[in-house]
Design a protein around this motif. Sequence first.
Motif, PDB file in Angstrom:
ATOM      1  N   HIS A   1       0.805  -1.220   0.000  1.00 59.76           N
ATOM      2  CA  HIS A   1       0.000   0.000   0.000  1.00 59.76           C
ATOM      3  C   HIS A   1       0.842   1.275   0.000  1.00 59.76           C
ATOM      4  N   LEU A   2       2.136   1.176   0.362  1.00 65.86           N
ATOM      5  CA  LEU A   2       2.971   2.380   0.378  1.00 65.86           C
ATOM      6  C   LEU A   2       2.971   3.085  -0.975  1.00 65.86           C
ATOM      7  N   ALA A   3       2.935   2.287  -2.057  1.00 67.26           N
ATOM      8  CA  ALA A   3       3.012   2.860  -3.398  1.00 67.26           C
ATOM      9  C   ALA A   3       1.789   3.694  -3.747  1.00 67.26           C
ATOM     10  N   PHE A   4       0.671   3.427  -3.090  1.00 62.03           N
ATOM     11  CA  PHE A   4      -0.586   4.064  -3.484  1.00 62.03           C
ATOM     12  C   PHE A   4      -1.154   4.994  -2.417  1.00 62.03           C
ATOM     13  N   VAL A   5      -0.890   4.698  -1.144  1.00 62.46           N
ATOM     14  CA  VAL A   5      -1.391   5.546  -0.063  1.00 62.46           C
ATOM     15  C   VAL A   5      -0.386   6.647   0.292  1.00 62.46           C
ATOM     16  N   HIS A   6       0.918   6.351   0.123  1.00 64.19           N
ATOM     17  CA  HIS A   6       1.940   7.253   0.664  1.00 64.19           C
ATOM     18  C   HIS A   6       2.922   7.870  -0.338  1.00 64.19           C
ATOM     19  N   PRO A   7       2.622   7.999  -1.613  1.00 66.36           N
ATOM     20  CA  PRO A   7       3.604   8.621  -2.512  1.00 66.36           C
ATOM     21  C   PRO A   7       3.882  10.080  -2.163  1.00 66.36           C
ATOM     22  N   ALA A   8       2.895  10.783  -1.601  1.00 62.60           N
ATOM     23  CA  ALA A   8       3.075  12.199  -1.284  1.00 62.60           C
ATOM     24  C   ALA A   8       3.740  12.426   0.066  1.00 62.60           C
ATOM     25  N   SER A   9       3.801  11.387   0.907  1.00 63.02           N
ATOM     26  CA  SER A   9       4.402  11.549   2.233  1.00 63.02           C
ATOM     27  C   SER A   9       5.755  10.846   2.298  1.00 63.02           C
ATOM     28  N   PHE A  10       5.749   9.515   2.222  1.00 60.28           N
ATOM     29  CA  PHE A  10       6.993   8.759   2.253  1.00 60.28           C
ATOM     30  C   PHE A  10       7.735   8.790   0.925  1.00 60.28           C
ATOM     31  N   GLY A  11       7.082   9.257  -0.135  1.00 60.09           N
ATOM     32  CA  GLY A  11       7.729   9.277  -1.446  1.00 60.09           C
ATOM     33  C   GLY A  11       7.908   7.901  -2.034  1.00 60.09           C
ATOM     34  N   ALA A  12       7.064   6.945  -1.609  1.00 59.69           N
ATOM     35  CA  ALA A  12       7.187   5.570  -2.107  1.00 59.69           C
ATOM     36  C   ALA A  12       6.691   5.478  -3.542  1.00 59.69           C
TER      37      ALA A  12
ATOM     38  N   ASP B   1      24.567   8.036  14.615  1.00 58.55           N
ATOM     39  CA  ASP B   1      25.656   8.102  13.638  1.00 58.55           C
ATOM     40  C   ASP B   1      25.174   8.554  12.266  1.00 58.55           C
ATOM     41  N   HIS B   2      23.849   8.670  12.100  1.00 60.20           N
ATOM     42  CA  HIS B   2      23.296   8.972  10.776  1.00 60.20           C
ATOM     43  C   HIS B   2      22.256  10.094  10.810  1.00 60.20           C
ATOM     44  N   GLY B   3      22.243  10.894  11.858  1.00 63.32           N
ATOM     45  CA  GLY B   3      21.261  11.964  11.884  1.00 63.32           C
ATOM     46  C   GLY B   3      21.281  12.732  13.192  1.00 63.32           C
ATOM     47  N   ASP B   4      20.383  13.696  13.284  1.00 61.92           N
ATOM     48  CA  ASP B   4      20.298  14.573  14.445  1.00 61.92           C
ATOM     49  C   ASP B   4      18.838  14.914  14.717  1.00 61.92           C
ATOM     50  N   GLU B   5      18.621  15.881  15.628  1.00 62.09           N
ATOM     51  CA  GLU B   5      17.258  16.261  15.981  1.00 62.09           C
ATOM     52  C   GLU B   5      16.496  16.823  14.786  1.00 62.09           C
ATOM     53  N   ALA B   6      17.207  17.511  13.891  1.00 65.86           N
ATOM     54  CA  ALA B   6      16.534  18.072  12.713  1.00 65.86           C
ATOM     55  C   ALA B   6      15.997  16.956  11.813  1.00 65.86           C
ATOM     56  N   LEU B   7      16.771  15.890  11.636  1.00 67.68           N
ATOM     57  CA  LEU B   7      16.303  14.763  10.839  1.00 67.68           C
ATOM     58  C   LEU B   7      15.152  14.060  11.541  1.00 67.68           C
ATOM     59  N   ARG B   8      15.261  13.923  12.868  1.00 72.35           N
ATOM     60  CA  ARG B   8      14.138  13.326  13.615  1.00 72.35           C
ATOM     61  C   ARG B   8      12.859  14.109  13.364  1.00 72.35           C
ATOM     62  N   ASP B   9      12.938  15.428  13.445  1.00 68.66           N
ATOM     63  CA  ASP B   9      11.737  16.246  13.255  1.00 68.66           C
ATOM     64  C   ASP B   9      11.206  16.121  11.826  1.00 68.66           C
ATOM     65  N   LEU B  10      12.109  16.009  10.857  1.00 68.37           N
ATOM     66  CA  LEU B  10      11.692  15.801   9.471  1.00 68.37           C
ATOM     67  C   LEU B  10      10.947  14.479   9.337  1.00 68.37           C
ATOM     68  N   LEU B  11      11.508  13.424   9.925  1.00 63.90           N
ATOM     69  CA  LEU B  11      10.874  12.108   9.855  1.00 63.90           C
ATOM     70  C   LEU B  11       9.521  12.106  10.549  1.00 63.90           C
ATOM     71  N   MET B  12       9.425  12.762  11.693  1.00 61.24           N
ATOM     72  CA  MET B  12       8.154  12.783  12.411  1.00 61.24           C
ATOM     73  C   MET B  12       7.106  13.580  11.645  1.00 61.24           C
ATOM     74  N   GLY B  13       7.533  14.602  10.926  1.00 61.57           N
ATOM     75  CA  GLY B  13       6.588  15.321  10.074  1.00 61.57           C
ATOM     76  C   GLY B  13       6.052  14.437   8.967  1.00 61.57           C
ATOM     77  N   LEU B  14       6.945  13.632   8.367  1.00 64.08           N
ATOM     78  CA  LEU B  14       6.512  12.682   7.346  1.00 64.08           C
ATOM     79  C   LEU B  14       5.572  11.632   7.944  1.00 64.08           C
ATOM     80  N   ALA B  15       5.916  11.162   9.150  1.00 61.89           N
ATOM     81  CA  ALA B  15       5.081  10.148   9.806  1.00 61.89           C
ATOM     82  C   ALA B  15       3.691  10.696  10.089  1.00 61.89           C
ATOM     83  N   ALA B  16       3.620  11.922  10.572  1.00 55.84           N
ATOM     84  CA  ALA B  16       2.317  12.508  10.876  1.00 55.84           C
ATOM     85  C   ALA B  16       1.434  12.550   9.629  1.00 55.84           C
TER      86      ALA B  16
END
Length: 345
Positions: A159-170, A276-291
Amino acid sequence: MIHVRNAWHVACWAMDLETARPFAITIAGDPIVIARMESGRLIALEDRCVHRLAPLSLGRCEGESLRCMYHGFRFAADGACVEIPGQDMIPATARVRAYPVEERHSWVWVWLGDPARADPALIPQAVGFDDPGYILGRGQLDYAANAQLIHDNLCDFTHLAFVHPASFGADEEWARTRPKVTQLPRGVRFERWVRNQSGGRSGPERVDVWSCYEYHVPGILLMPTASYPVGTADRLGDAPPPPDLPKTGVTFTSQAVTALTDTTSRYFFSWGPHRDHGDEALRDLLMGLAAKAFAEDKTMIEAQQRVIDLDPARQPMPATFDKGVVLYQRLVERLAREGAASEAA
């Protein structure tokens, strides 16, 4: 709805449980009150006083006990009534059910089934906020839908391909490819490479993604995700990446689906990058995508529930990518059946 009662169910975020303030939740139809005492001890009791069936969640914590604030019955952590104001004799039947309760991985877990089987080792190994390796954000959503519909959604990423192309970019690679699906004793594992995906704003423009996650009863998703330079999947011939292979990104999400009733559910989630692969800014970006993405799921699943309610006898038609869904459903049926048989013995 079928529930696995001999399992640890997520009741709330541990940091949201205030000391000496009872918290009410219904899990799989059971009304439960959870309280963190001044000593730090957690108790979980049936949220129903034996006297007039008033909710104990409107009560008051006193030492290691909980007092009903309707007529003052006081209950110990094991559920036994230890005081009835103005009455010396306390009937042996003056008792409410006590539930095993544990705090792990930033969640409070309650065991609904046979207390003798409540092994804390059965709590799935989520990543909590006490893990120094990850920078996490968190959230939760309430669904007007049967929890099984959410389980099905999380056991099938087509379902990622059809429900989430605009959020997760799948893209449709998620629909065209099939994961390796493995039955676990209390869950299902899904593994696959997804090639040439968007790297997002936080890394390379395009990456190969190694997606490997597990879905455990009663609805716990544990998913580390690693990305690699495009061409890695081809070079490895779709084999799992070795641990020391250099990565372009690493994240982890822990998610929990808790059935409240047969028609309502609560969805808990955390997500963030490895330090080792991110910071608080990336966390906030990911949480925005998750929301955004989880709101898309909620819209679809609640609409699905409304359609199902029009004709509950109508059966869905399975497809080839439903293997994980079917395995998880059968596992739930078997564990629920085994639990019912043990209680009847």
